[in-house]
Design a protein around this motif. Structure first.
Motif, PDB file in Angstrom:
ATOM      1  N   PHE A  71      24.127  11.987  10.167  1.00 21.11           N
ATOM      2  CA  PHE A  71      24.638  10.667  10.358  1.00 21.11           C
ATOM      3  C   PHE A  71      26.043  10.343  10.508  1.00 21.11           C
ATOM      4  CE2 PHE A  71      26.011   6.772   8.042  1.00 21.11           C
ATOM      5  CZ  PHE A  71      25.501   5.772   8.979  1.00 21.11           C
ATOM      6  N   LEU A  72      26.650  11.205   9.681  1.00 18.56           N
ATOM      7  CA  LEU A  72      28.030  10.884   9.664  1.00 18.56           C
ATOM      8  C   LEU A  72      28.739  11.635  10.871  1.00 18.56           C
ATOM      9  CD1 LEU A  72      28.779  12.082   5.988  1.00 18.56           C
ATOM     10  CD2 LEU A  72      29.194   9.883   6.782  1.00 18.56           C
ATOM     11  N   GLN A  73      28.179  12.667  11.382  1.00 17.71           N
ATOM     12  CA  GLN A  73      28.477  13.431  12.648  1.00 17.71           C
ATOM     13  C   GLN A  73      28.366  12.517  13.766  1.00 17.71           C
ATOM     14  OE1 GLN A  73      26.215  16.900  12.007  1.00 17.71           O
ATOM     15  NE2 GLN A  73      28.059  18.283  11.425  1.00 17.71           N
ATOM     16  N   ASN A  74      27.338  11.779  13.792  1.00 16.26           N
ATOM     17  CA  ASN A  74      27.055  11.111  15.174  1.00 16.26           C
ATOM     18  C   ASN A  74      27.839   9.418  14.930  1.00 16.26           C
ATOM     19  OD1 ASN A  74      25.384  13.047  16.093  1.00 16.26           O
ATOM     20  ND2 ASN A  74      23.645  12.424  14.815  1.00 16.26           N
ATOM     21  N   LEU A  75      28.519   9.372  13.974  1.00 16.46           N
ATOM     22  CA  LEU A  75      29.291   8.181  13.746  1.00 16.46           C
ATOM     23  C   LEU A  75      30.712   8.087  14.239  1.00 16.46           C
ATOM     24  CD1 LEU A  75      27.993   5.321  12.627  1.00 16.46           C
ATOM     25  CD2 LEU A  75      29.299   5.902  10.357  1.00 16.46           C
TER      26      LEU A  75
END
Length: 253
Positions: A71-75
């Protein structure tokens, strides 16, 4: 006279032996009631527990942790922040994000009470390991965690609503030490706004839904990260720093 002497001495030895036995027992009992925070208390906040099915539950928890990192990487808005701000925000909120992941994936948590160590074992451990031992999960702490998850399940949030709520929690402008707190504040407001709009579509009649969800989300901070580390990750990673582990997963992949 000669026969009476040894008899008197024997009674004296028995008397002193009894005093020594009582002294030893008193010492043991006194030490068992000493500074140990647990003692013989049977209340929920002192009763230690462990996972009933650690292999299954820890595997599910590891999956939630991996999804949290994804989730963090795709934000993009998170990745555009200075690396230092990313670390501070993550250290401040990894536990609430992980809890939301547990709720979203409907991870069921079952625990069982750990048998209390014997008095002799406690004394031996205290003498051989003077350093403080790692805190164990308590029944009260796990009960609070389970109540938090059940509350989120009752809200029946959609995947998009979970994502927007995670963004609102992640971008906390009150995190100490941020280089760009004003930009983080704008990201927080943006996430809260899209969450409110999504809820308005999902619950057009319930005008208080947004405030209620924010109130429930505020309870996530009541679950200490140490409880999550000890309950879910210690069986897999030992005493590893979970924040450090997440940062390595985030920046090295």
């Amino acid at each position: 006279m000669s026969l009476g002497g040894p008899a008197t001495g024997s009674r004296a030895c028995e008397c002193h032996g009894g005093e020594n036995q009582h002294a030893i027992l008193y010492s043991l009992l006194s030490r068992s009631r000493g500074p140990s925070p647990y003692g013989h208390c049977l209340c929920a906040r002192h009763r230690t527990v462990c996972l009933r099915a650690p292999q299954h539950t820890c595997l599910a928890a590891a999956g939630v942790l991996a999804k949290t990192v994804a989730f963090l990487q795709n934000l993009p808005s998170f990745g555009s922040l200075p690396r230092g701000d990313q670390r501070l925000l993550l250290a401040n909120c990894w536990a609430p994000l992980f809890l939301l992941g547990l709720a979203q994936d409907a991870v069921n948590i079952e625990v069982m009470e750990m048998p209390a160590p014997s008095m002799l074992k406690k004394i031996l451990l205290e003498e051989r390991s003077p350093e403080p031992q790692r805190p164990q999960p308590t029944l009260a702490g796990v009960h609070r965690l389970q109540c938090c998850l059940h509350t989120f399940w009752s809200l029946d949030l959609s995947p998009k609503e979970y994502a927007y709520l995670k963004g609102a929690i992640l971008f906390n402008p009150d995190t100490p030490g941020l280089q760009n707190a004003s930009h983080v504040d704008s990201l927080h407001r943006e996430a809260a706004q899209v969450l409110q709009e999504a809820l308005a579509l999902h619950y057009p009649v319930d005008r208080g839904c947004f405030a209620r969800i924010l109130l429930v989300a505020s309870t996530l901070k009541s679950i200490p990260p140490a409880l999550l580390s000890s309950l879910f990750f210690h069986p897999m990673f030992g005493d590893a720093d979970i924040t450090r582990l997440i940062l390595d997963m985030l920046f090295l992949t």
